[in-house]
Scaffold this motif. Structure first.
Motif, short mmCIF file in Angstrom:
data_model
loop_
_atom_site.label_atom_id
_atom_site.label_comp_id
_atom_site.label_asym_id
_atom_site.label_seq_id
_atom_site.Cartn_x
_atom_site.Cartn_y
_atom_site.Cartn_z
N GLN A 16 0.81 -1.21 0.00
CA GLN A 16 0.00 0.00 0.00
C GLN A 16 0.85 1.27 0.00
OE1 GLN A 16 -2.61 -0.43 3.37
NE2 GLN A 16 -3.94 -1.91 2.34
N CYS A 17 2.07 1.18 0.49
CA CYS A 17 2.90 2.38 0.60
C CYS A 17 3.83 2.58 -0.60
CB CYS A 17 3.73 2.35 1.89
SG CYS A 17 5.24 1.36 1.78
N LEU A 18 3.82 1.65 -1.56
CA LEU A 18 4.79 1.70 -2.64
C LEU A 18 4.61 2.88 -3.58
CD1 LEU A 18 5.22 -2.06 -3.64
CD2 LEU A 18 6.66 -0.66 -2.17
N ASP A 19 3.44 3.52 -3.57
CA ASP A 19 3.24 4.69 -4.43
C ASP A 19 4.08 5.87 -3.96
OD1 ASP A 19 1.42 3.41 -6.09
OD2 ASP A 19 -0.28 3.93 -4.81
N GLU A 20 4.44 5.89 -2.68
CA GLU A 20 5.23 7.01 -2.18
C GLU A 20 6.57 6.61 -1.58
OE1 GLU A 20 2.98 7.38 2.17
OE2 GLU A 20 2.31 8.61 0.48
N THR A 21 6.79 5.32 -1.35
CA THR A 21 8.04 4.87 -0.73
C THR A 21 8.59 3.65 -1.46
OG1 THR A 21 7.32 5.63 1.46
CG2 THR A 21 9.13 4.05 1.40
N ASP A 22 9.86 3.71 -1.84
CA ASP A 22 10.56 2.55 -2.40
C ASP A 22 11.34 1.87 -1.29
OD1 ASP A 22 9.74 2.83 -5.11
OD2 ASP A 22 11.21 4.42 -5.39
N ILE A 23 11.25 0.54 -1.22
CA ILE A 23 11.90 -0.21 -0.16
C ILE A 23 12.86 -1.22 -0.78
CG2 ILE A 23 11.57 -1.69 1.86
CD1 ILE A 23 8.70 -0.59 2.03
N TYR A 24 14.09 -1.24 -0.29
CA TYR A 24 15.13 -2.11 -0.84
C TYR A 24 15.79 -2.91 0.27
CZ TYR A 24 14.82 1.27 -4.69
OH TYR A 24 14.38 2.09 -5.69
N ILE A 25 16.00 -4.20 0.03
CA ILE A 25 16.89 -5.01 0.86
C ILE A 25 18.20 -5.11 0.10
CG2 ILE A 25 17.35 -7.31 1.77
CD1 ILE A 25 14.39 -7.62 2.33
N ILE A 26 19.28 -4.67 0.73
CA ILE A 26 20.57 -4.54 0.04
C ILE A 26 21.66 -5.26 0.82
CG2 ILE A 26 22.34 -2.90 -0.74
CD1 ILE A 26 20.09 -0.85 -1.07
N ASP A 27 22.46 -6.03 0.08
CA ASP A 27 23.69 -6.56 0.69
C ASP A 27 24.85 -6.30 -0.25
OD1 ASP A 27 23.67 -8.60 -1.22
OD2 ASP A 27 22.99 -10.15 0.15
N GLU A 28 25.96 -6.94 -0.01
CA GLU A 28 27.19 -6.66 -0.77
C GLU A 28 27.01 -6.90 -2.28
OE1 GLU A 28 31.91 -7.95 -0.70
OE2 GLU A 28 30.39 -9.28 0.13
N LYS A 29 26.17 -7.88 -2.64
CA LYS A 29 26.07 -8.26 -4.05
C LYS A 29 24.65 -8.20 -4.61
CE LYS A 29 30.13 -11.26 -4.13
NZ LYS A 29 30.68 -12.58 -4.49
N ASN A 30 23.67 -7.84 -3.80
CA ASN A 30 22.28 -7.92 -4.25
C ASN A 30 21.45 -6.73 -3.77
OD1 ASN A 30 22.28 -10.96 -5.16
ND2 ASN A 30 23.18 -10.94 -3.10
N SER A 31 20.45 -6.40 -4.58
CA SER A 31 19.44 -5.42 -4.20
C SER A 31 18.08 -5.98 -4.60
CB SER A 31 19.69 -4.08 -4.91
OG SER A 31 18.63 -3.17 -4.67
N VAL A 32 17.14 -6.01 -3.65
CA VAL A 32 15.81 -6.59 -3.89
C VAL A 32 14.75 -5.55 -3.57
CG1 VAL A 32 14.20 -8.43 -3.26
CG2 VAL A 32 16.66 -8.87 -3.22
#
Length: 217
Positions: free
Chosen positions: A123-139
């Motif tokens: 529901q919040c993706l229209d105003e907020t981008d959320i990323y899980i990030i590590d040394e080699k990946n971004s999701v």
């Protein structure tokens, strides 16, 4: 506003946190992630967790350095990261970056990935981008729309996974393997390990929820 959340995952999977110091408006420490931030010279605005992964001395040290530590019981319905993420969403930032959420226990890792699929997150993706990030990946998770993708030599592989039963109308331009109005079903590997062949590419789709992954070997 950008919020960075540091969870307590294994340090060998962390990205370089110093790279985010200039862009982060607020830092949130989760359980042992609080200790990790302090060791990096970063004082979290919020500290959350049951702190069952730190020693008594480490907890006392953190409490002495921080204005407030939100201590929760270990027996609760939400994980520590979920508590932190829900708080961050309520601040209505432009971006939320989550570190220390990969590696180690696979149940924790899969649970963290599934957090991005919760209805409150979607529901919040229209105003907020959320990323899980590590040394080699971004999701990250995306709703239907059109997205410009910039080439990144540190994460040259680009993959799409269907979160919903299916995603339709997928069009990829500027990629090694282009698509036009394609259909992606949950469990399909059709969109695994693509690559940009220009400085920018374009991803669009019409229906469904998609997981976007950028990776490197």
């Amino acid at each position: 506003m950008n919020i960075c959340i540091m969870a307590g995952g294994p340090s060998q999977y962390w990205p370089n946190l110093q790279m985010y110091k200039q862009t982060a408006n607020l830092w949130v420490g989760v359980d042992r992630g609080v200790l990790a931030l302090l060791e990096q010279g970063i004082t979290p605005h919020l500290s959350v967790g049951d702190f069952d992964s730190v020693t008594k001395d480490e907890l006392q040290m953190m409490q002495a350095q921080l204005l407030e530590v939100s201590l929760f019981p270990s027996e609760k319905d939400e994980t520590d990261l979920e508590l932190a993420l829900n708080w961050a969403i309520r601040q209505k930032p432009k971006n939320i970056y989550i570190f220390g959420a990969t590696g180690g226990r696979i149940d924790h890792f899969l649970g963290n990935i599934q957090l991005l699929q919760q209805e409150t997150i979607l529901q919040c993706l229209d105003e907020t981008d959320i990323y899980i990030i590590d040394e080699k990946n971004s999701v990250t998770i995306k709703k239907p729309g059109t997205y410009d993708i910039q080439y990144d030599s540190k994460k040259k592989y680009f993959s799409l996974l269907s979160v919903t039963k299916e995603v339709t109308g997928i069009t990829l331009t500027g990629f090694k393997y282009p698509l036009h109005q394609a259909r992606l079903t949950r469990g399909s590997t059709l969109c695994i390990s693509n690559e940009l062949i220009s400085e920018y590419g374009n991803v669009s789709f019409e229906k469904g929820i998609i997981m976007m992954v950028r990776s490197n070997d």
